[in-house]
Design a protein around this motif. Sequence first.
Motif, PDB file in Angstrom:
ATOM      1  N   TRP A   1       0.782  -1.167  -0.099  1.00 16.08           N
ATOM      2  CA  TRP A   1       0.075  -0.078  -0.056  1.00 16.08           C
ATOM      3  C   TRP A   1       0.890   1.252  -0.146  1.00 16.08           C
ATOM      4  O   TRP A   1       0.693   2.267  -0.414  1.00 16.08           O
ATOM      5  CB  TRP A   1      -0.854   0.064   1.314  1.00 16.08           C
ATOM      6  CG  TRP A   1      -0.148  -0.101   2.435  1.00 16.08           C
ATOM      7  CD1 TRP A   1       0.172  -1.315   3.089  1.00 16.08           C
ATOM      8  CD2 TRP A   1       0.049   1.268   3.415  1.00 16.08           C
ATOM      9  NE1 TRP A   1       0.824  -1.028   4.162  1.00 16.08           N
ATOM     10  CE2 TRP A   1       0.818   0.628   4.566  1.00 16.08           C
ATOM     11  CE3 TRP A   1      -0.035   2.349   3.410  1.00 16.08           C
ATOM     12  CZ2 TRP A   1       1.214   1.353   5.468  1.00 16.08           C
ATOM     13  CZ3 TRP A   1       0.633   3.260   4.365  1.00 16.08           C
ATOM     14  CH2 TRP A   1       1.083   2.549   5.428  1.00 16.08           C
TER      15      TRP A   1
ATOM     16  N   ASP B   1     -13.370  -3.048  -3.423  1.00 13.29           N
ATOM     17  CA  ASP B   1     -13.595  -3.087  -1.855  1.00 13.29           C
ATOM     18  C   ASP B   1     -12.917  -2.271  -1.187  1.00 13.29           C
ATOM     19  O   ASP B   1     -13.361  -1.816   0.064  1.00 13.29           O
ATOM     20  CB  ASP B   1     -13.024  -4.501  -1.412  1.00 13.29           C
ATOM     21  CG  ASP B   1     -11.622  -4.784  -1.714  1.00 13.29           C
ATOM     22  OD1 ASP B   1     -11.186  -4.100  -2.568  1.00 13.29           O
ATOM     23  OD2 ASP B   1     -11.442  -5.887  -1.256  1.00 13.29           O
ATOM     24  N   MET B   2     -11.844  -1.327  -1.567  1.00 12.03           N
ATOM     25  CA  MET B   2     -11.398  -0.463  -0.744  1.00 12.03           C
ATOM     26  C   MET B   2     -11.995   0.890  -0.663  1.00 12.03           C
ATOM     27  O   MET B   2     -11.802   1.668   0.595  1.00 12.03           O
ATOM     28  CB  MET B   2      -9.914  -0.010  -1.705  1.00 12.03           C
ATOM     29  CG  MET B   2      -9.279   1.151  -1.032  1.00 12.03           C
ATOM     30  SD  MET B   2      -7.781   1.676  -1.838  1.00 12.03           S
ATOM     31  CE  MET B   2      -6.559   0.197  -1.602  1.00 12.03           C
TER      32      MET B   2
ATOM     33  N   TRP C   1     -13.463   0.861   2.837  1.00 16.61           N
ATOM     34  CA  TRP C   1     -12.801   0.942   3.868  1.00 16.61           C
ATOM     35  C   TRP C   1     -12.896   2.038   4.716  1.00 16.61           C
ATOM     36  O   TRP C   1     -12.768   3.159   3.949  1.00 16.61           O
ATOM     37  CB  TRP C   1     -11.294   0.869   3.646  1.00 16.61           C
ATOM     38  CG  TRP C   1     -10.995  -0.778   3.029  1.00 16.61           C
ATOM     39  CD1 TRP C   1     -11.924  -1.772   2.765  1.00 16.61           C
ATOM     40  CD2 TRP C   1      -9.656  -1.197   2.645  1.00 16.61           C
ATOM     41  NE1 TRP C   1     -11.210  -2.877   2.058  1.00 16.61           N
ATOM     42  CE2 TRP C   1     -10.009  -2.630   2.294  1.00 16.61           C
ATOM     43  CE3 TRP C   1      -8.491  -0.476   2.639  1.00 16.61           C
ATOM     44  CZ2 TRP C   1      -8.913  -3.149   1.514  1.00 16.61           C
ATOM     45  CZ3 TRP C   1      -7.295  -1.332   1.999  1.00 16.61           C
ATOM     46  CH2 TRP C   1      -7.536  -2.727   1.599  1.00 16.61           C
TER      47      TRP C   1
ATOM     48  N   VAL D   1      -9.739   4.948   4.617  1.00 15.68           N
ATOM     49  CA  VAL D   1      -9.153   4.772   3.444  1.00 15.68           C
ATOM     50  C   VAL D   1      -9.590   4.889   2.158  1.00 15.68           C
ATOM     51  O   VAL D   1      -9.244   5.681   1.362  1.00 15.68           O
ATOM     52  CB  VAL D   1      -8.500   3.336   3.549  1.00 15.68           C
ATOM     53  CG1 VAL D   1      -7.821   2.814   2.249  1.00 15.68           C
ATOM     54  CG2 VAL D   1      -7.377   3.071   4.732  1.00 15.68           C
ATOM     55  N   GLY D   2     -11.109   4.389   2.483  1.00 19.31           N
ATOM     56  CA  GLY D   2     -11.860   4.675   1.106  1.00 19.31           C
ATOM     57  C   GLY D   2     -12.197   6.251   0.946  1.00 19.31           C
ATOM     58  O   GLY D   2     -12.163   6.922  -0.013  1.00 19.31           O
TER      59      GLY D   2
ATOM     60  N   ASP E   1      -5.162 -10.958   2.347  1.00 20.84           N
ATOM     61  CA  ASP E   1      -6.099 -10.403   3.222  1.00 20.84           C
ATOM     62  C   ASP E   1      -5.321  -9.882   4.205  1.00 20.84           C
ATOM     63  O   ASP E   1      -6.101  -9.652   5.494  1.00 20.84           O
ATOM     64  CB  ASP E   1      -7.176 -11.465   3.535  1.00 20.84           C
ATOM     65  CG  ASP E   1      -8.062 -12.000   2.390  1.00 20.84           C
ATOM     66  OD1 ASP E   1      -8.369 -11.259   1.834  1.00 20.84           O
ATOM     67  OD2 ASP E   1      -8.159 -13.294   2.405  1.00 20.84           O
TER      68      ASP E   1
ATOM     69  N   ASP F   1      -4.248  -7.385   7.407  1.00 23.95           N
ATOM     70  CA  ASP F   1      -4.832  -6.180   7.858  1.00 23.95           C
ATOM     71  C   ASP F   1      -3.878  -5.199   7.779  1.00 23.95           C
ATOM     72  O   ASP F   1      -2.667  -5.358   7.817  1.00 23.95           O
ATOM     73  CB  ASP F   1      -5.216  -6.399   9.315  1.00 23.95           C
ATOM     74  CG  ASP F   1      -6.516  -7.521   9.570  1.00 23.95           C
ATOM     75  OD1 ASP F   1      -7.180  -7.573   8.489  1.00 23.95           O
ATOM     76  OD2 ASP F   1      -6.567  -7.824  10.591  1.00 23.95           O
ATOM     77  N   LEU F   2      -4.739  -4.015   7.380  1.00 25.71           N
ATOM     78  CA  LEU F   2      -3.528  -2.871   7.026  1.00 25.71           C
ATOM     79  C   LEU F   2      -3.049  -2.226   8.376  1.00 25.71           C
ATOM     80  O   LEU F   2      -1.786  -1.910   8.436  1.00 25.71           O
ATOM     81  CB  LEU F   2      -4.387  -1.712   6.397  1.00 25.71           C
ATOM     82  CG  LEU F   2      -3.689  -0.379   6.309  1.00 25.71           C
ATOM     83  CD1 LEU F   2      -2.671  -0.500   5.346  1.00 25.71           C
ATOM     84  CD2 LEU F   2      -4.869   0.647   5.268  1.00 25.71           C
TER      85      LEU F   2
END
Length: 268
Positions: A76, A95-96, A99, A102-103, A206, A208-209
């Motif tokens: 990222w 899908d971002m 979030w 972030v979205g 998958d 996690d950020l």
Amino acid sequence: MAARFRIVLASSYALAATLLLVPLQVISMKTGLWRETFILKIWHRAILRALGIRVRVTGAPVQNRPLLIAANHISWTDIPALGAIADVCFIAKADMQGWPLVGFLSSLQRTVYVEREQRRKSGDQAGEIAKRLVKGQAMVLFAEGTTGDGNLLLPFKSTLFGAATMAVAEGVVDEVAIQPVAIAYTRLHGMPLGRRFRPLVSWIGDQDLGPHARLLLETGALDVEISFGEPVMFRAGDNRKQIARQVEERVEALFFASLHLPLSKAMD
């Protein structure tokens, strides 16, 4: 103790920069008072500073428009690394958009969201990218469709290269420049990253950020090299799959040059 202090300090800095710059970006988007990427570049640089990531650049984005930048994808952090040095918009997974935070931040960059798994929607998605290209916006396509481990490139997916086909088909432009760009994380605290430690930066699947961001904050002092290659000109009648492969080969060569590895040795 030192790592915890660094995390608190860096997180506070990133939060303060975000709270200050987001309202300015909203004003910019609504009024045109500044070029939209002006505020975004400042924000991306603040995020890089918080993470302790230094960007080294070889080459530069070409001035040709329309311009599609085709890059490999590792983490990222590729987004602030590119966003800090170039006036670009990004293409991201749909899908971002949902979030938390972030979205919202992605939308402030006028990100185009795509559903790569929905092949029936690929035409519409390529069409939206084509419209942005024709308007003169430089679009960044992470052409692998996912993130790699920092050691090797994954095959480029050609579907969204169809945006270049559509842009030319509209008759407004005669050609689209597709510029290969390689992203490589090369050093940690000044020491070369080897094959074993490059995946440390990679953000795969998958994962996690939050925990990954914390890991990078604890690690600190990373160097990322961004190499801009010579563009491939896409014209009417060109085959997108052939062009995608040609661009992939150029990104691959730039990538392994950044790692100071000959391609034959890297593939062993």
